[in-house]
Design an enzyme around this catalytic site. Structure first.
Site, PDB file in Angstrom:
ATOM      1  N   LYS A 198     -18.258  12.943  29.793  1.00 11.44           N
ATOM      2  CA  LYS A 198     -18.623  11.974  30.585  1.00 11.44           C
ATOM      3  C   LYS A 198     -19.157  10.688  29.828  1.00 11.44           C
ATOM      4  CE  LYS A 198     -20.317  15.178  34.040  1.00 11.44           C
ATOM      5  NZ  LYS A 198     -19.452  15.022  35.075  1.00 11.44           N
ATOM      6  N   ASP A 213      -6.136  13.844  42.046  1.00  7.63           N
ATOM      7  CA  ASP A 213      -6.864  14.627  41.244  1.00  7.63           C
ATOM      8  C   ASP A 213      -8.238  13.932  41.160  1.00  7.63           C
ATOM      9  OD1 ASP A 213      -8.096  15.755  38.724  1.00  7.63           O
ATOM     10  OD2 ASP A 213      -6.552  14.887  37.290  1.00  7.63           O
ATOM     11  N   ASP A 235     -17.644   9.992  37.320  1.00  4.68           N
ATOM     12  CA  ASP A 235     -17.924   8.914  36.240  1.00  4.68           C
ATOM     13  C   ASP A 235     -17.469   7.405  36.679  1.00  4.68           C
ATOM     14  OD1 ASP A 235     -18.732  11.119  34.350  1.00  4.68           O
ATOM     15  OD2 ASP A 235     -16.815  11.409  33.944  1.00  4.68           O
ATOM     16  N   THR A 269     -23.597  11.436  46.020  1.00  9.13           N
ATOM     17  CA  THR A 269     -21.987  11.184  46.395  1.00  9.13           C
ATOM     18  C   THR A 269     -21.422  12.429  47.042  1.00  9.13           C
ATOM     19  OG1 THR A 269     -21.199  12.133  43.992  1.00  9.13           O
ATOM     20  CG2 THR A 269     -21.866   9.727  44.310  1.00  9.13           C
ATOM     21  N   LEU A 270     -20.608  12.339  47.939  1.00  5.26           N
ATOM     22  CA  LEU A 270     -19.922  13.163  48.853  1.00  5.26           C
ATOM     23  C   LEU A 270     -18.541  13.405  48.729  1.00  5.26           C
ATOM     24  CD1 LEU A 270     -22.431  12.585  51.862  1.00  5.26           C
ATOM     25  CD2 LEU A 270     -22.828  14.441  50.179  1.00  5.26           C
ATOM     26  N   GLY A 281      -5.723  12.995  35.838  1.00  8.14           N
ATOM     27  CA  GLY A 281      -6.568  12.973  34.632  1.00  8.14           C
ATOM     28  C   GLY A 281      -7.794  12.073  34.803  1.00  8.14           C
ATOM     29  N   ASN A 329     -24.069  14.611  42.659  1.00 14.28           N
ATOM     30  CA  ASN A 329     -23.148  15.153  43.591  1.00 14.28           C
ATOM     31  C   ASN A 329     -23.639  16.029  44.550  1.00 14.28           C
ATOM     32  OD1 ASN A 329     -22.707  17.166  42.059  1.00 14.28           O
ATOM     33  ND2 ASN A 329     -20.808  17.198  41.630  1.00 14.28           N
TER      34      ASN A 329
HETATM   35  P1  ADP Z   1     -18.092  14.236  41.541  1.00 15.51           P
HETATM   36  O1  ADP Z   1     -16.800  14.082  40.860  1.00 15.51           O
HETATM   37  O2  ADP Z   1     -19.218  13.915  40.495  1.00 15.51           O
HETATM   38  O3  ADP Z   1     -18.294  15.641  41.905  1.00 15.51           O
HETATM   39  P2  ADP Z   1     -17.684  12.883  43.976  1.00 15.51           P
HETATM   40  O4  ADP Z   1     -16.517  14.009  44.158  1.00 15.51           O
HETATM   41  O5  ADP Z   1     -18.685  12.984  44.983  1.00 15.51           O
HETATM   42  O6  ADP Z   1     -18.281  13.121  42.379  1.00 15.51           O
HETATM   43  O7  ADP Z   1     -16.970  11.687  43.884  1.00 15.51           O
HETATM   44  C1  ADP Z   1     -17.778  10.483  43.514  1.00 15.51           C
HETATM   45  C2  ADP Z   1     -17.333   9.406  44.427  1.00 15.51           C
HETATM   46  O8  ADP Z   1     -15.802   9.102  44.359  1.00 15.51           O
HETATM   47  C3  ADP Z   1     -17.381   9.621  46.067  1.00 15.51           C
HETATM   48  O9  ADP Z   1     -18.933   9.281  46.662  1.00 15.51           O
HETATM   49  C4  ADP Z   1     -16.397   8.953  46.764  1.00 15.51           C
HETATM   50  O10 ADP Z   1     -17.007   7.672  47.024  1.00 15.51           O
HETATM   51  C5  ADP Z   1     -15.199   8.656  45.753  1.00 15.51           C
HETATM   52  N1  ADP Z   1     -14.389   9.819  45.666  1.00 15.51           N
HETATM   53  C6  ADP Z   1     -14.441  11.277  45.718  1.00 15.51           C
HETATM   54  N2  ADP Z   1     -13.487  11.935  46.053  1.00 15.51           N
HETATM   55  C7  ADP Z   1     -12.705  10.958  46.932  1.00 15.51           C
HETATM   56  C8  ADP Z   1     -11.598  11.116  47.759  1.00 15.51           C
HETATM   57  N3  ADP Z   1     -10.857  12.345  48.176  1.00 15.51           N
HETATM   58  N4  ADP Z   1     -11.143  10.058  48.508  1.00 15.51           N
HETATM   59  C9  ADP Z   1     -11.905   8.822  48.600  1.00 15.51           C
HETATM   60  N5  ADP Z   1     -13.103   8.693  47.757  1.00 15.51           N
HETATM   61  C10 ADP Z   1     -13.286   9.851  46.926  1.00 15.51           C
END
Ligand code: ADP
Length: 298
Positions: A40, A241, A247, A214-215, A282, A184
């Protein structure tokens, strides 16, 4: 010029794509394999740099081949590595993520030097932290090092952006020192309880500047000290991916806040960076550059 300091882990991921895990005593050939930089601290430092910030990384690596590889990579990206120590007693961290055909993974992880990052190194970086607009912290570094860095930042008026991931035992003082928290869904449930993201963001806000949950493909929700709150939709992209999205999001949020954007605009900028990160395989390799984020936003 926006200045950011990141403190955190740097690892080499030896990725194995496998039909299954081998049993005890069994040897199983991988379908394919690859070597990737990660951690990270390294990811967030490279992300901030690619988004246009002068970026310094505080980290601990072994005096070995993997350390050499990661240092070369960071220098090539233009990250300031003056406070990346080479540890004679501990090897560079590495991991073996095993990725199965359905995309699920199991990870063998050896953090090694990352868990031996010394507070003296953080003290040595005091001026760099004080001169920065933001300090990026996560939970893959020793808590004492995080605390010392956060205290220096707070005393100097440098914004502390904490991404408490993965959630492990931590001193409450560290959360209290964070101006900005980014979690998250899993981390939100563990740190705030409940299941409603907007309520979790409000709980996590406490007295700080900004809290974001974050979602993934659902975007992000946030709450601010000034009473602003909101939902930022995810940018529709072709997800390849998701590693590295969090990050990219944290680094982008820090950069945008340093540039003086409102919380809502900074979260939107971060969501754009997170979205772009999922379109490339990656972690470090997928971190987007400024021009691409600006293009997606316009
Ligand atoms: P982490 O990787 O820490 O679990 P998240 O999966 O919530 O975090 O992703 C962080 C941010 O990246 C999300 O709030 C969103 O804005 C963006 N993001 C993640 N996955 C997607 C996706 N499939 N499509 C569009 N944006 C995404």
């Amino acid at each position: 010029m926006t200045r950011v300091v990141a403190l955190g882990s740097c690892v080499v991921d030896l990725v194995f794509r496998m039909p299954r895990l081998p049993g005890r005593g069994e040897t199983l050939f991988a379908r394919s394999a690859g070597i990737y930089p990660g951690g990270k601290g390294l990811n967030q430092a490279i992300a901030a740099r690619r988004l246009g910030a002068e970026t310094t990384l505080i980290a601990n690596m072994g005096d070995d081949l993997f350390g050499h590889y990661l240092l070369e990579l960071l220098s090539g990206e233009g990250v300031d590595t003056r406070y990346v120590a080479r540890d004679a007693a501990n090897g560079t961290g590495f991991a073996a993520p095993v990725v199965f055909d359905d995309g699920e993974n199991s990870i063998l992880s050896a953090p090694q030097a990352n868990l031996a990052l010394q507070t003296a190194l953080v003290e040595a970086a005091r001026e760099a932290i004080a001169a920065a607009g933001a300090l990026l912290l996560q939970f893959e570094a020793p808590m004492e090092a995080n605390i010392v860095a956060a205290r220096i930042a707070r005393a100097a008026g440098t914004r502390v952006v904490l991404n408490p991931a993965p959630v492990v035992a931590h001193p409450p003082e560290l959360l209290a020192l964070a101006d900005v928290l980014v979690v998250n869904e899993v981390e939100a449930a563990m740190l705030a309880g409940g299941t409603h993201p907007a309520a979790q963001a409000r709980t996590l806000l406490g007295g700080r500047e900004l809290a974001v949950v974050t979602l993934g493909e659902q975007g992000a929700v946030f709450a601010t000290a000034s009473g602003e709150a909101g939902v930022v939709e995810a940018f529709p992209v072709q997800a390849i991916d998701t590693v590295g999205a969090g990050d990219a999001f944290c680094a982008a949020l820090a950069v945008a806040l340093c540039e003086g954007h409102t919380a809502a605009a900074a979260v939107r900028f971060a969501a754009a960076a997170g979205a772009l990160a999922v379109t490339v395989a990656g972690a470090a390799t997928s971190l987007p550059r400024r021009a691409a984020v600006d293009r997606l936003l316009s």
